[in-house]
Scaffold this motif. Structure first.
Motif, mmCIF file in Angstrom:
data_model
loop_
_atom_site.group_PDB
_atom_site.id
_atom_site.type_symbol
_atom_site.label_atom_id
_atom_site.label_comp_id
_atom_site.label_asym_id
_atom_site.label_seq_id
_atom_site.Cartn_x
_atom_site.Cartn_y
_atom_site.Cartn_z
ATOM 1 N N GLY A 638 0.768 -1.153 -0.073
ATOM 2 C CA GLY A 638 -0.157 0.082 -0.097
ATOM 3 C C GLY A 638 0.613 1.356 0.151
ATOM 4 N N SER A 639 2.003 1.220 0.136
ATOM 5 C CA SER A 639 2.743 2.452 0.386
ATOM 6 C C SER A 639 3.177 2.917 -0.769
ATOM 7 C CB SER A 639 4.228 2.080 1.191
ATOM 8 O OG SER A 639 4.909 1.032 0.522
ATOM 9 N N ALA A 640 3.373 2.275 -2.105
ATOM 10 C CA ALA A 640 3.594 2.632 -3.236
ATOM 11 C C ALA A 640 3.483 1.615 -4.373
ATOM 12 C CB ALA A 640 5.201 3.113 -3.381
ATOM 13 N N GLU A 641 3.245 2.146 -5.639
ATOM 14 C CA GLU A 641 3.313 1.279 -6.797
ATOM 15 C C GLU A 641 4.753 0.419 -6.942
ATOM 16 O OE1 GLU A 641 0.631 0.131 -7.617
ATOM 17 O OE2 GLU A 641 -0.890 1.792 -8.085
ATOM 18 N N PRO A 642 4.732 -0.688 -7.504
ATOM 19 C CA PRO A 642 5.945 -1.444 -7.628
ATOM 20 C C PRO A 642 7.078 -0.514 -8.120
ATOM 21 C CG PRO A 642 4.195 -2.915 -8.129
ATOM 22 C CD PRO A 642 3.371 -1.506 -7.872
ATOM 23 N N TRP A 643 6.975 0.210 -9.216
ATOM 24 C CA TRP A 643 7.912 1.084 -9.613
ATOM 25 C C TRP A 643 8.361 2.350 -9.074
ATOM 26 C CZ3 TRP A 643 3.312 -0.638 -11.839
ATOM 27 C CH2 TRP A 643 2.525 0.191 -11.975
ATOM 28 N N ASN A 695 -12.300 -2.688 -10.911
ATOM 29 C CA ASN A 695 -11.098 -2.181 -10.661
ATOM 30 C C ASN A 695 -10.112 -2.794 -10.146
ATOM 31 O OD1 ASN A 695 -12.877 -0.075 -11.862
ATOM 32 N ND2 ASN A 695 -13.394 0.941 -9.762
ATOM 33 N N ALA A 696 -10.356 -3.394 -9.036
ATOM 34 C CA ALA A 696 -9.194 -4.297 -8.406
ATOM 35 C C ALA A 696 -8.534 -5.111 -9.421
ATOM 36 C CB ALA A 696 -9.602 -4.921 -7.050
ATOM 37 N N GLN A 707 -3.013 0.406 -5.925
ATOM 38 C CA GLN A 707 -4.409 0.454 -6.551
ATOM 39 C C GLN A 707 -5.312 -0.431 -6.308
ATOM 40 O OE1 GLN A 707 -5.257 3.573 -7.509
ATOM 41 N NE2 GLN A 707 -7.413 2.822 -7.551
ATOM 42 N N ALA A 708 -4.774 -1.492 -6.645
ATOM 43 C CA ALA A 708 -5.808 -2.629 -6.248
ATOM 44 C C ALA A 708 -5.930 -2.555 -4.940
ATOM 45 C CB ALA A 708 -4.930 -4.157 -6.602
ATOM 46 N N LEU A 709 -5.081 -2.441 -4.076
ATOM 47 C CA LEU A 709 -5.458 -2.382 -2.472
ATOM 48 C C LEU A 709 -6.440 -1.276 -2.151
ATOM 49 C CD1 LEU A 709 -4.926 -3.398 0.267
ATOM 50 C CD2 LEU A 709 -3.030 -1.896 0.594
ATOM 51 N N GLN A 710 -6.042 -0.311 -2.946
ATOM 52 C CA GLN A 710 -7.136 1.078 -2.707
ATOM 53 C C GLN A 710 -8.541 0.510 -2.979
ATOM 54 O OE1 GLN A 710 -6.369 4.327 -1.469
ATOM 55 N NE2 GLN A 710 -4.306 3.398 -1.075
ATOM 56 N N GLU A 711 -8.718 -0.063 -4.021
ATOM 57 C CA GLU A 711 -9.883 -0.698 -4.132
ATOM 58 C C GLU A 711 -10.633 -1.851 -3.451
ATOM 59 O OE1 GLU A 711 -12.276 0.570 -6.574
ATOM 60 O OE2 GLU A 711 -10.954 1.912 -7.580
ATOM 61 N N ARG A 746 -11.540 -12.859 -0.610
ATOM 62 C CA ARG A 746 -10.806 -13.280 -1.820
ATOM 63 C C ARG A 746 -9.954 -12.066 -2.506
ATOM 64 N NH1 ARG A 746 -15.018 -15.748 -5.453
ATOM 65 N NH2 ARG A 746 -16.482 -14.783 -4.043
ATOM 66 N N LEU A 747 -10.719 -10.908 -2.436
ATOM 67 C CA LEU A 747 -9.848 -9.878 -3.225
ATOM 68 C C LEU A 747 -8.671 -9.574 -2.391
ATOM 69 C CD1 LEU A 747 -12.591 -7.320 -4.146
ATOM 70 C CD2 LEU A 747 -11.359 -8.581 -5.721
ATOM 71 N N LEU A 748 -8.690 -9.756 -1.076
ATOM 72 C CA LEU A 748 -7.376 -9.411 -0.224
ATOM 73 C C LEU A 748 -6.371 -10.518 -0.045
ATOM 74 C CD1 LEU A 748 -9.105 -6.802 2.466
ATOM 75 C CD2 LEU A 748 -7.499 -6.168 0.252
#
Length: 930
Positions: A638-643, A695-696, A707-711, A746-748
């Motif tokens: 959740g802290s950042a996108e991978p890149w 969206n996830a 972003q997936a975690l945000q959703e 399941r999403l998490l």
């Protein structure tokens, strides 16, 4: 209701999971991903954790999508790093011992045996695996290997025989990083400091001086025409030396460097820098110039003496100015030789004055120097007075002047690093050395480069902007010294005095993973090159391994390879990640080339770069002990996108733990209560859930794990908060809640697998959640009208709350005035217009609206602003006529009265007599609070 207990969950599932993730060929679609394997020479920190948790989340996602996923892991131990560590420990190096004893907390009885490199390898490889298992990584551990395994060495031998056969490995004369202590070339992985150091080619501009010669190293030989003086450090003792038969004056450090670079050097005497200052030196292209004093001259940089070009070098300009302000050398003036757009006659002076720099100690000096040098290289042209080079662009003249000096003016080349200190892991200083019998990978081969460029264009690369960085690396990549005399690793099959260095033996191991679990059972001596030819190419008739076994191994290779995605840090683009593309092109068949790569950002700790050697790290084990695996995973995702770079901060990690606890409580409460028959708001919750799923899923598929975690977490949590707010005080469960719980878990599950696994079992499901079907959005359950109604309602509630905060009084009644139909007509006209810049004109052209006069003009302007603040999709849906605004508020009247504790009336703005009602807009009622 059981409380969330991270430790209990980990102990329940950690040892049960590994067998589930042993991936074998099947008739379903495969997904093979891998990550740069670790070098286990120290304890894992949270930066390592993120490197391996991100691909694990992706692996778990695709498993739940029904794919056969392979996620393997090995350990990179070749080269000299562990040898250097063992040597330092054996010598009693206190800094190294303190690092391993205090930071890495190696047990004393184990540390006592760290004078053996393989003990270090064994200890930390085991530690890495233990922590990876604890962190919940879904790895197929059957394929584990280390790069000194004899079976892997046979695979490397096979690879290098093909590279040699294809003339991709050649002997040559090249400058390389070299450690005299190890008496061996070294690569970036062999270094304690300076792992990003570049080898630079300097031109030694040779000045005549008192019967001898003074060489000055420069990267800008074209500036010889503007030299006004030389700099010598009066506090340095220089040497006189016979260099290739000539009498030179230079620093002792420079003499040693030149001796390593194919020059014959014999020191014949010493001379104080103060004896050089005040003399003159001569060069045919600039004439006679004085030697001035400069404490800033570093004897370890270049030759230890510097030619000064104050018109075009900010350091030279400000150093000369400092002397002249003392009343010294006032007769020396800058000589302009380069015209550059954006600068005046003296670019160095311009840059210093613009920056307000007052002395040479200003930290901005490096920045303005880079600025001037770059501008002159890109846009500069040599002025008259530069001989045959006048009128030429700097980038053309630079090479021409260098060649001229080498041919006609006694210059020589000198190689040095672009950083001051490069240190081998053995603790010794690294220098640039010219090697003659060294083996090189011929990365300078233009045809080979073109093949790699074409592959880069075919691949999926995330993020897309790094594609350009790969192409730049391919363009500037030069021949690479691929062998060493010392270290762990594979001997070069045709020249066993050499060992393949670590960045060069780790280029095809992704293919080795696919067969490692089978190859490990075969004796190394039976693994001839013909065996691997058969496995990879399907050619030949090897007799050392049974054909049935070979066919089975080849089938496994063909099923899994090529990999879909490789994950690695962005600092490896300049070497490993690009090297492996070269090697795939040279050795692997055309249909077995890499398909994609995901490039990671770097790790920070409280805003500073993580560094084990500097102690600025949080060990992964400490993080797991304090927070639990799922919390660590959720924070890192959740802290950042991978890149993107991520920043570990303990106080924020604590927030992730609280979020998981909230999730746990929501699910356990949701599955514990009996269902009711449902309510209208359930349709809204179910509809919103379909968007979250969609969206996830899209975010995960594009590696946007944050972003997936945000959703999947924050989005659903926000929806639930509004849902519960809309319910009466007593709110038993419903089918919508139970369905949401199943989807939510399941999403998490890829992100917090331990928690999800326990909840999945508590819900009465069979089998691991890791193999449960990923939720699919059901378009039939999307109720746009209900979502629109709740959107208008929630926006209105926010507006009421804002007004109450503003007036700072408790309301006694609330009246909502709904806009009239003619304003709804204006909304429709503006919403449907492609160009809204002159909305008043086309609105007032409508006969039915024109009669409202100034009120219509004002409404048009207000509605235009309102629409611009709304998301485009919402404007479209609102304009579609799916809802009747007044009916929405009337249906929610009980909720609004319960929410604010006062009577709420829903009224028509037209004819109300309330002056404030004129502010009512479509889907934004006027609010009057009494």
């Amino acid at each position: 209701m059981a409380e969330w207990d991270a430790q209990r969950l980990e102990e329940s599932y950690r040892d049960l999971w590994p067998a589930h993730f042993e991936a074998n060929p099947d008739d379903i679609e495969k997904f093979y991903l891998n990550v740069a394997f670790p070098y286990p020479s120290g304890a894992m920190h949270v930066g390592h954790g993120r490197t391996y948790i991100v691909p694990d989340v992706i692996a778990r996602f695709w498993r739940m999508q029904g794919k056969n996923v392979l996620f393997p892991m090995g350990f990179h131990v070749t080269g000299t790093p562990v040898i250097g560590i063992s040597k330092r420990i054996a010598k009693g190096d206190e800094a190294t011992i303190r690092l391993y004893r205090d930071l890495y907390r190696v047990p004393p009885d184990v540390l006592d045996r760290f004078d053996d490199p393989m003990t270090i390898v064994s200890y930390f490889a085991g530690d890495y695996e233990r922590l990876m298992r604890r962190a919940g990584l879904s790895i197929d551990w059957r394929r584990r290997f280390i790069t000194v395994d004899p079976q892997f060495s046979k695979f490397v031998e096979w690879q290098y025989l093909h590279l040699h056969e294809g003339e991709h490995v050649v002997k040559g004369v090249h400058p390389v990083k070299y450690c005299p202590s190890c008496d061996s070339p070294v690569g970036d992985h062999d270094l304690l400091e300076g792992d990003k150091a570049e080898i630079m080619r300097f031109t030694l501009v040779v000045f005549e001086w008192d019967g001898a010669k003074i060489p000055c190293a420069t990267l800008r030989p074209e500036t010889i025409y503007g030299v006004t003086n030389l700099w010598a450090n009066p506090g340095v003792t220089y040497v006189r030396a016979n260099v290739d038969g000539e009498d030179w004056v230079l620093s002792r450090e420079a003499a040693y460097k030149l001796e390593m670079q194919d020059h014959t050097v014999a020191i014949t005497g010493e001379i104080d820098g103060s004896a050089i200052v005040g003399t003159t030196a001569t060069h045919s292209l600039c004439g006679e110039v004085p030697v001035l004093p400069a404490d800033f001259v570093d004897p370890d940089m270049g030759s230890g003496l510097v030619m000064s070009v104050p018109a075009h070098a900010p350091f030279d300009f400000i150093a000369l100015r400092d002397l002249q302000e003392e009343g010294r050398y006032t007769d020396i003036a800058p000589v302009a030789i380069i015209k550059t757009d954006g600068y005046g006659e003296f670019p160095a002076q311009d840059a210093i004055e613009r920056g307000g720099i007052r002395n040479q100690n200003d930290p901005r000096m490096e920045e303005v120097t880079r600025e001037v040098y770059a501008a002159e290289l890109l846009r500069g042209t040599l002025l008259p007075g530069c001989g045959d080079q006048a009128g030429k662009p700097v980038k053309e003249a630079r090479d021409a002047v260098a060649a001229l000096m080498l041919a006609d003016y006694g210059s020589k080349e000198m190689f040095d690093f672009d950083t001051r200190t490069v240190i081998c892991r053995c603790g010794g200083r690294v220098y640039v050395k010219i090697l003659h019998d060294q083996w090189f990978l011929n990365y300078s081969d233009a045809a080979w480069k073109e093949e790699v460029h074409a592959q880069i264009e075919r691949m999926a690369i995330v993020p897309h902007e790094t594609r350009a960085e790969f192409n730049r690396t391919v363009d500037w990549l030069k021949d690479w010294a691929c062998t060493r005399r010392l270290g762990l690793g594979t001997k070069l099959p045709w020249d066993p005095a050499w060992i393949v260095e670590p960045l060069s033996d780790s280029t095809l191991y992704m293919a080795y993973y696919t067969i490692a679990n089978h190859i490990r059972t075969i004796e190394p001596e039976r693994l001839t090159p013909e065996v691997f030819d058969y496995i990879i190419y399907g050619t030949g008739d090897p007799t050392t391994v049974a054909r049935e076994t070979l066919d089975m191994i080849r089938a496994e290779f063909l099923y899994w390879y090529p990999y879909e995605f490789r994950f690695s840090a962005k600092d490896l683009i300049s070497n490993h990640l690009t090297f492996q593309l070269f090697h795939h092109q040279a050795v692997m068949p055309a249909d077995r080339q890499p398909q994609g790569m995901v490039i990671f950002g770097m790790g920070l700790l409280n805003g500073a770069k993580m560094s084990s050697s500097k102690g600025n790290v949080v060990l992964l084990e400490d993080a797991l002990n304090e927070f639990g695996a799922d919390t660590v995973r959720m924070f890192l995702i959740g802290s950042a996108e991978p890149w993107q770079d991520f920043d570990w901060r303990n106080e924020l990690v604590t927030g992730s733990r609280k979020q998981i606890e909230r999730f746990w409580n929501e699910i356990t409460e949701g599955i514990a209560v009996e269902e009711n028959e449902g309510r209208p708001i359930d349709r809204w919750l179910t509809s919103r859930l379909q968007h979250r799923i969609k969206n996830a899923t899209a975010a995960m598929a594009s590696f946007q794990t944050r972003q997936a975690l945000q959703e999947a977490f924050f989005g659903i949590e926000a929806d639930l908060k509004w849902y519960r707010r809309r319910l009466p005080t007593i709110a038993p469960g419903s089918a919508a809640i139970r369905d949401l719980c199943s989807v939510w878990v399941r999403l998490l599950a890829p992100i917090i697998p331990y928690t999800a696994e326990e909840l999945w079992q508590m819900m009465g499901n069979e089998g691991p959640v890791a193999f449960a079907p990923w939720p699919e959005a059901d378009e039939g359950q999307i109720d746009t009208a209900t979502e629109l109604a709740e959107e208008i309602l929630s926006r209105t509630v926010e507006d009421i709350e804002s007004i109450i905060r503003l007036i700072q009084m408790e309301p006694t009644a609330i009246n909502l005035y709904v806009a009239p139909e003619w304003k709804r007509r204006i909304f429709g006209l503006i919403a449907g217009a492609e160009d809204r810049t002159d909305a008043v004109r086309f609105v007032m052209a409508e006969e039915g609206l024109k009669r409202h006069g100034k009120a219509a003009v004002n409404a048009t302007r207000q509605i235009t602003k309102f629409i611009h603040r709304l998301p485009p999709h919402l404007v479209t849906d609102l304009n579609a006529g799916l809802i009747e605004e007044k009916a929405v508020f009337e249906a929610a009247q009980e909720f609004l009265e319960r929410e604010f504790g006062v009577q709420v009336q829903i009224l028509d703005a037209d004819g109300s007599g309330e002056p404030k009602a004129d502010a009512a807009l479509p889907f934004k009622p006027a609010i009057v609070i009494e």
